[in-house]
Every structure is written in structure tokens, then in C-alpha cells.
Design an enzyme around this catalytic site. Structure first.
Site, PDB file in Angstrom:
ATOM      1  N   TYR A 132       0.867  -1.182   0.000  1.00 22.96           N
ATOM      2  CA  TYR A 132       0.000   0.000   0.000  1.00 22.96           C
ATOM      3  C   TYR A 132       0.902   1.229   0.000  1.00 22.96           C
ATOM      4  CZ  TYR A 132       0.811  -0.462   5.078  1.00 22.96           C
ATOM      5  OH  TYR A 132       1.383  -0.607   6.315  1.00 22.96           O
TER       6      TYR A 132
ATOM      7  N   HIS B  19       6.105  -0.409   1.661  1.00 24.27           N
ATOM      8  CA  HIS B  19       5.903   0.625   0.652  1.00 24.27           C
ATOM      9  C   HIS B  19       6.931   0.490  -0.466  1.00 24.27           C
ATOM     10  CE1 HIS B  19       3.532   2.109   3.882  1.00 24.27           C
ATOM     11  NE2 HIS B  19       4.571   2.516   4.590  1.00 24.27           N
TER      12      HIS B  19
END
Length: 240
Positions: free
Chosen positions: A168, A216
Site C-alpha cells: 500500500y 511501501h
């Protein structure tokens, strides 16, 4: 649902709807971003926490912007020359909670039900639910200056901007994309790795070498930021 997989959420959509209803019983449903003035651009400084801010001397430049958005617990005290003192918006999660002054907006990129429950309780009775790290039960802040971003925004950033790279998007990258929606001019500070490729912070000493960005896709996010800068959509200040 996509959002349930991010934090292994076990509660169903009814819990989500209840959390949203409780949220808007306490906070204004429409954030006050201020009215744009005719003939004047609304300028934003998006201030990340990269170590490249250290020694940059950007403090007064950052403070000159109309909106200054900081993330998580990035401090200003002791670092004023490099990061400034002004904070109009601060992006927080339960796990990164800090006290806010009465003129700072609390911004929450909600992606789990707990993120929706937290601001309501943290600014009133207290939030005593456990998380993957210790959570500050209460914070100081202005209940009229709370902005909780729809979880669909994270999905939009992940799918449209990131092409689903990484688990995400990072808080910094979501803040950058949000700023494109609310600002006329976006100036970006404190993003990216240091000269050795470590994603460390200006306010701490890096103990773990080769530190990367966890779930990430920091490399891809920074590549998008550089592209936006080359297109003159944003102005990027790379620091020291």
C-alpha cells in the site's frame, strides 16, 4: 474487501458504518480548507521526514507557504532552521499520535476500522485499544479541525498512481497526492533516501544500515515524485 486485507481486519461492514456514524457525530462532515482568494495561489509545503532535511536550511522557506503539511511525529523543536515551525496540517495514525495545537488540522488516511474509531476517542474519552505498537490514548487537538480521508483514497492512490506496486502507498506519498487536490502550488521537502540509499529520518540516528521502506514501494514513489517535478507539476527540494 481490499481494505480488510491490509491489516487482517476481521470485523464486518456494519462495524465500519457504525465507526463512520460515530465519527461524524463528533467532527464536521466537510473540512474547512479556507476559501481561495481571487488572483492568489494557495501554496502548500509537503514536509516529509527524510534525513536529507538535516542541514538544508529550508525552515523559513517552508514557513512561507499558506499550508504546511507534516507527517506523523516529525518534530520541529530543535530543527527549526531546517524544517521550520509552522504546521497547518499533520497526518497522523493511532500509532504515530502526537499532541496538536489549536490551529492545526488532524488528517487521517483511514485504512482500517481502528483508524476511524481512534480520532473520536483520542480527542474525547480516550483510546485504549491495542495495536502493533503502543498507542497514545489521548491527544490535544481541535475537534473542529479534523479531516478523515475516505479509505477509497488509499485504494485510488495504490491502483491509479502506484499501479499496485508495494502493499500500500506510504503516508508521505498519499499526502503528496492529497496536496495536488487541495493546493494550487505544491512544494515538496524531505522526501527520498539519503546519499547511501537509506530511508532514514532527520530527527534520529540511523542504526540499521540498508534501511528500506517496508511494505511501501519507496523507489517507485520517489520516481513518480521526480516525474511530477520534471513536468513542473510540483517543485521538489532535494535537501542536503
Amino acid at each position: 474487501m481490499w481494505w480488510k486485507r491490509l491489516q487482517y481486519e476481521r470485523r464486518n461492514f456494519n462495524y465500519y458504518k457504525t465507526a463512520v456514524a460515530n465519527l461524524f457525530a463528533v467532527f464536521p462532515p466537510v473540512p474547512d480548507l479556507g476559501k481561495p482568494s481571487p488572483g492568489k495561489c494557495r501554496t502548500c509545503a509537503v514536509v516529509g521526514n527524510s534525513v536529507n532535511l538535516r542541514g538544508s536550511g529550508y525552515g523559513s522557506l517552508i514557513d512561507s507557504h499558506d499550508i504546511v503539511i507534516r507527517m506523523n511525529g516529525g518534530p520541529t523543536t530543535g530543527y527549526e532552521k531546517d524544517v521550520g515551525t509552522k504546521t497547518t496540517h499533520r497526518v497522523l495514525y493511532p500509532e504515530s499520535a502526537v499532541d496538536l495545537d489549536n490551529s492545526t488540522h488532524l488528517v487521517v488516511f483511514a485504512f482500517k476500522i481502528q483508524d476511524l474509531e481512534w480520532p473520536t476517542k483520542a480527542l474525547t474519552t480516550g483510546f485504549y485499544t491495542t495495536s502493533h505498537r503502543k498507542v497514545k490514548p489521548k491527544i490535544n487537538g481541535n475537534k473542529d479541525l479534523v479531516m478523515v480521508v475516505n479509505p477509497a483514497f488509499m485504494k485510488y492512490v495504490h491502483e491509479i498512481w502506484m499501479k499496485r506496486r508495494g502493499k500500500y502507498p506510504s503516508t508521505g506519498f498519499m499526502t503528496l497526492i492529497l496536496s495536488l487536490h487541495i493546493c494550487d502550488e505544491v512544494h515538496v521537502f524531505g522526501f527520498g533516501a539519503d546519499s547511501n540509499g537509506n530511508w532514514s529520518h532527520y530527527f534520529e540516528v540511523l542504526k540499521k544500515k540498508n534501511y528500506r521502506t517496508g511494505p511501501h514501494s519507496g523507489t517507485n514513489e520517489y520516481a513518480i515524485l521526480k516525474r511530477l517535478a520534471s513536468e513542473q507539476t510540483v517543485t521538489l527540494y532535494k535537501g542536503s
